[in-house]
Scaffold this motif. Structure first.
Motif, PDB file in Angstrom:
ATOM      1  N   UNK A 119      39.240  35.374  24.431  1.00 12.28           N
ATOM      2  CA  UNK A 119      39.991  35.883  25.565  1.00 12.28           C
ATOM      3  C   UNK A 119      39.212  36.906  26.366  1.00 12.28           C
ATOM      4  N   UNK A 121      38.652  38.674  31.263  1.00 12.30           N
ATOM      5  CA  UNK A 121      38.442  39.898  32.021  1.00 12.30           C
ATOM      6  C   UNK A 121      37.144  40.591  31.659  1.00 12.30           C
ATOM      7  N   UNK A 126      37.394  36.122  36.173  1.00  9.71           N
ATOM      8  CA  UNK A 126      38.166  36.408  37.384  1.00  9.71           C
ATOM      9  C   UNK A 126      37.409  37.329  38.330  1.00  9.71           C
ATOM     10  N   UNK A 127      36.717  38.303  37.754  1.00  8.62           N
ATOM     11  CA  UNK A 127      36.089  39.314  38.601  1.00  8.62           C
ATOM     12  C   UNK A 127      34.592  39.114  38.757  1.00  8.62           C
ATOM     13  N   UNK A 147      33.081  39.405  42.163  1.00  7.24           N
ATOM     14  CA  UNK A 147      32.922  40.722  42.787  1.00  7.24           C
ATOM     15  C   UNK A 147      31.475  41.170  42.711  1.00  7.24           C
ATOM     16  N   UNK A 161      36.633  58.267  31.294  1.00  3.86           N
ATOM     17  CA  UNK A 161      38.072  58.312  31.436  1.00  3.86           C
ATOM     18  C   UNK A 161      38.646  57.278  30.485  1.00  3.86           C
ATOM     19  N   UNK A 162      39.600  57.654  29.721  1.00  2.00           N
ATOM     20  CA  UNK A 162      40.118  56.741  28.714  1.00  2.00           C
ATOM     21  C   UNK A 162      40.915  55.591  29.316  1.00  2.00           C
ATOM     22  N   UNK A 163      41.084  54.553  28.525  1.00  2.00           N
ATOM     23  CA  UNK A 163      41.933  53.423  28.885  1.00  2.00           C
ATOM     24  C   UNK A 163      41.563  52.804  30.240  1.00  2.00           C
ATOM     25  N   UNK A 164      40.290  52.702  30.520  1.00  2.00           N
ATOM     26  CA  UNK A 164      39.875  52.026  31.741  1.00  2.00           C
ATOM     27  C   UNK A 164      39.059  50.799  31.352  1.00  2.00           C
ATOM     28  N   UNK A 165      39.503  49.615  31.736  1.00  2.00           N
ATOM     29  CA  UNK A 165      38.727  48.422  31.416  1.00  2.00           C
ATOM     30  C   UNK A 165      37.432  48.396  32.226  1.00  2.00           C
ATOM     31  N   UNK A 218      36.852  45.596  35.591  1.00  2.00           N
ATOM     32  CA  UNK A 218      37.468  45.975  36.861  1.00  2.00           C
ATOM     33  C   UNK A 218      36.862  47.227  37.475  1.00  2.00           C
ATOM     34  N   UNK A 219      36.473  48.204  36.635  1.00  2.00           N
ATOM     35  CA  UNK A 219      35.896  49.421  37.202  1.00  2.00           C
ATOM     36  C   UNK A 219      34.543  49.106  37.841  1.00  2.00           C
ATOM     37  N   UNK A 231      33.737  46.257  39.136  1.00  2.00           N
ATOM     38  CA  UNK A 231      34.070  45.554  40.379  1.00  2.00           C
ATOM     39  C   UNK A 231      34.475  46.545  41.461  1.00  2.00           C
ATOM     40  N   UNK A 232      35.243  47.565  41.070  1.00  2.00           N
ATOM     41  CA  UNK A 232      35.671  48.571  42.043  1.00  2.00           C
ATOM     42  C   UNK A 232      34.483  49.350  42.591  1.00  2.00           C
ATOM     43  N   UNK A 247      32.747  47.184  45.052  1.00  6.82           N
ATOM     44  CA  UNK A 247      33.506  47.115  46.310  1.00  6.82           C
ATOM     45  C   UNK A 247      33.387  48.416  47.078  1.00  6.82           C
TER      46      UNK A 247
END
Lengths: 377, 274
Positions: B88, B92, B166-167, B170, B211-215, B218-219, B221-222, B225
């Motif tokens: 899985x 992500x 998915x990302x 990006x 920073x905790x709990x940040x995948x 996606x970060x 990708x951000x 961007x």
């Protein structure tokens, strides 16, 4: 009250039909990927609205998400119009950024509340029967069915009411603008419809299946018909077939429902791609073969006529030497001669081939159409 | 195209696992590459042989392949072995789950891809800007096209672990779009894009570990961007912020007649009639 499997099927079927309608116009406007971008971007809207109102069933979630969807479409248009990036890159930039923000929002803020990533990608169609519409003491059935049914109705009414406006602005935006149809307003209305449908379907189907439901039925229908009304009808039917077939497959083999629907859609498209009556691969190949053969027959009679009565006739118009002179494979030449004989264009005189009256007329027609006459080379 | 290819990689990964029952990275990546390749091929085939246009063909392949991958994933999850648990993460991405061995493999493959691009630089450049000219001067356009697509597929397969299907697009799109704003030449653009990509990778990883709990995916990708957005706004010459200024300047400028600008013109013109 229906049994749960039937309720799921009802919700699935309504979703399939509701998505197919705006999908047709997205397809015709070459905006299939805008549908994809919207469906990813709304995650940000849903998560953002949820973090503010903290209620998963609040209508603000839908409004926020649909708003984000329309904003994405606007932002992509603006980015493209600046000329700094191409449309595909603008789409890629926007939706990945908003989707990432949504995922980060889920990871950071939502925590253990039911809004997890699997549900985002795949939806939770299987849980549709548990979320019920209660009015007073009456159980009116699954909420998803009402929401999707309402959207199907909304899409249907909008498309029927603005049918000629949508049609004209899709096929000829300039003419539509001259007529005062405001193609830009229609464009954003379509974006709004898409965003709203995608948001509603999102709950049921997840990001990726929504894309499949938006894109696959219209693309398949486009292979089967050349007219917009039948394309709309066929798309809805194909959306239904995808939804119900996919659910059946998933139910029988215990698979992911959303994934099965997309897979069934792929199979339907493949069937149409191969076997569609006019645009399918097989039909195209057969037509090409027919054309090749017709051309060969025409070539044959013109060749025969141009050598008729000349000294070389015996040499040129002989069954044995014909393949060599026309540079055909012997088997192909034999087939062409046989077909031409059956059509009554030529007949055999021993080894020699002669053009009949019918063949003569056909040759004249063919040459006449191209402005030529029969002459000896 | 990158988005469609990275989504199309999913069924390959799961199928590779289902067929062999092992979770060896090279094996899964081979599966990913094969099915991404097949997806790209199908897109081209559909466009060439039907009236379906590129956007719909991409959306179609993307969603159907991904859906099929999801179906296979549910099959894999029914396997009694615990090995399927990691599959899985390809959705992500989970950079933190990568082993030292994986990183070494990725570094090696990336170096190989880079070497190929450097070696075939001129050829790829001509191919990108003017394929007809490339064919005219006798380059094997078809083979080069296939090679370039293979390199993209391999890059996607390598990135999937960190970014997820998915990302993935990006990090394919954003650094290039950002780099394009800073330069009009291909050489600096490629180097800049690589730099931006690396920067967003490092920045994203650092942020997600601070920073905790940040995948991570996606970060990253951000970050990519964000860099692209900044470049769109503030890059010299092409930045949108600068584009506003000259527009106002033109608006408020006094209209100067051609005679004022060029007094010599006046001398040649006949005077008023007596």
């Amino acid at each position: 009250m229906l049994a749960p499997p039937f309720e799921i099927m009802l919700v699935a079927a309504l979703t399939g039909a509701a998505c197919a309608l705006p999908g047709v116009f997205l397809f015709l406007r070459r905006m299939a990927l805008v549908g994809d971008a919207i469906s990813h971007a709304i995650l940000f809207g849903i998560v953002g609205a949820f973090l503010i109102v903290r209620d998963l069933r609040s209508p603000w979630l839908i409004i926020g998400a649909a708003g984000t969807g329309v904003l994405t479409a606007v932002a992509v248009d603006v980015l493209r119009q600046t000329g700094r990036v191409k449309e595909d890159a603008a789409l890629g930039l926007m939706f990945t950024a908003l989707f990432s923000l949504g995922v980060v929002g889920i990871a950071r803020g939502v925590g253990n509340i039911h809004l997890d990533l699997d549900a985002v990608l795949l939806g939770e169609l299987a849980f549709a029967p548990f979320d019920r519409m209660i009015w007073g003491e009456w159980d009116l059935g699954p909420r998803g069915a009402w929401v999707m049914g309402g959207l199907l109705l909304l899409n249907l009414v909008l498309i029927l009411a603005l049918y000629k406006e949508f049609t004209l602005s899709t096929f000829d935006p300039d003419l539509a603008a001259i007529f005062g149809f405001r193609p830009a307003a229609l464009h954003y209305l379509l974006m709004g419809m898409t965003a709203l449908t995608v948001v509603a379907a999102f709950d049921v189907a997840g990001v990726v299946l929504v894309v499949a439901l938006l894109v696959v039925p219209p693309a398949t229908a486009a292979l089967l018909t050349d007219r917009l009304p039948s394309m709309l009808g066929l798309s809805v039917l194909l959306g239904l077939a995808m939804a119900l077939g996919g659910y059946g497959l998933a139910y029988a083999l215990d698979l992911s429902i959303a994934g099965s629907m997309a897979t069934v859609g792929g199979v339907l498209f493949a069937l149409a791609f191969l076997g569609a009556p006019a645009h399918g691969l097989i039909a195209q190949a057969r037509q090409a073969a027919r054309q090749r053969e017709r051309l060969a027959q025409q070539m044959l009679i013109i060749h025969l006529l141009s050598h008729e009565g000349t000294e070389a006739e015996r040499e040129e118009n002989c069954v044995e030497t014909l393949p060599q002179h026309l540079r055909w494979a012997p088997a192909f030449a034999e087939q062409v001669i046989q077909r031409a004989e059956r059509a009554g264009w030529v007949m055999r005189e021993g080894d020699l081939l002669r053009v009949t009256e019918t063949g003569r007329r056909v040759a004249e027609e063919v040459l006449g159409a191209h402005g030529g006459t029969i002459s000896s080379p | 195209m990158g988005d469609a290819m990275s989504h199309a990689a999913l069924p390959g990964i799961v199928l590779a696992f289902l067929l062999t029952g092992s979770r060896d990275l090279p094996l899964l990546l081979a599966g990913a590459s094969l099915s991404a390749w097949l997806g790209a091929l199908l897109v081209v085939f559909i466009i060439r042989h039907s009236r379906i246009r590129p956007d719909a063909a991409l959306g179609l392949v993307l969603s159907v392949f991904f859906g099929f991958g999801m179906v296979l994933l549910t099959v894999a999850q029914r396997r009694p072995t615990a090995a399927q648990a990691g599959l899985e993460r390809f959705l992500f991405g989970q950079a933190a789950m990568m082993l030292r061995r994986d990183v070494e493999g990725i570094a090696l493959a990336a170096a190989l891809i880079l070497l190929l691009i450097v070696l075939l630089w001129k050829e790829f450049k001509v191919l990108a800007f003017d394929p007809a000219f490339a064919a005219a001067i006798g380059l094997p356009v078809m083979a080069l096209d296939v090679l370039l697509t293979t390199l993209i597929v391999l890059t996607i397969a390598l990135g999937l672990q960190a970014m997820g299907v998915v990302l993935m697009s990006a990090v394919l799109v954003a650094p290039a779009a950002a780099a394009r704003q800073w330069t009009n030449r291909l050489e600096p653009m490629v180097i800049l894009a690589g730099g931006f990509g690396a920067l967003s990778g490092i920045l994203g990883t650092l942020l997600s570990s601070w920073i905790g709990r940040l995948p991570t995916g996606p970060v990253i990708a951000l970050c990519a961007s964000g860099i692209a957005l900044f470049s769109l706004g503030f890059a010299p010459h092409r930045g949108l912020v600068w584009a506003w200024k000259p527009l106002r300047y033109v608006k408020t400028r006094k209209v100067i007649s051609p005679f004022e600008r060029n007094p010599q013109l006046k001398d040649g013109t006949p005077g008023p009639l007596p």
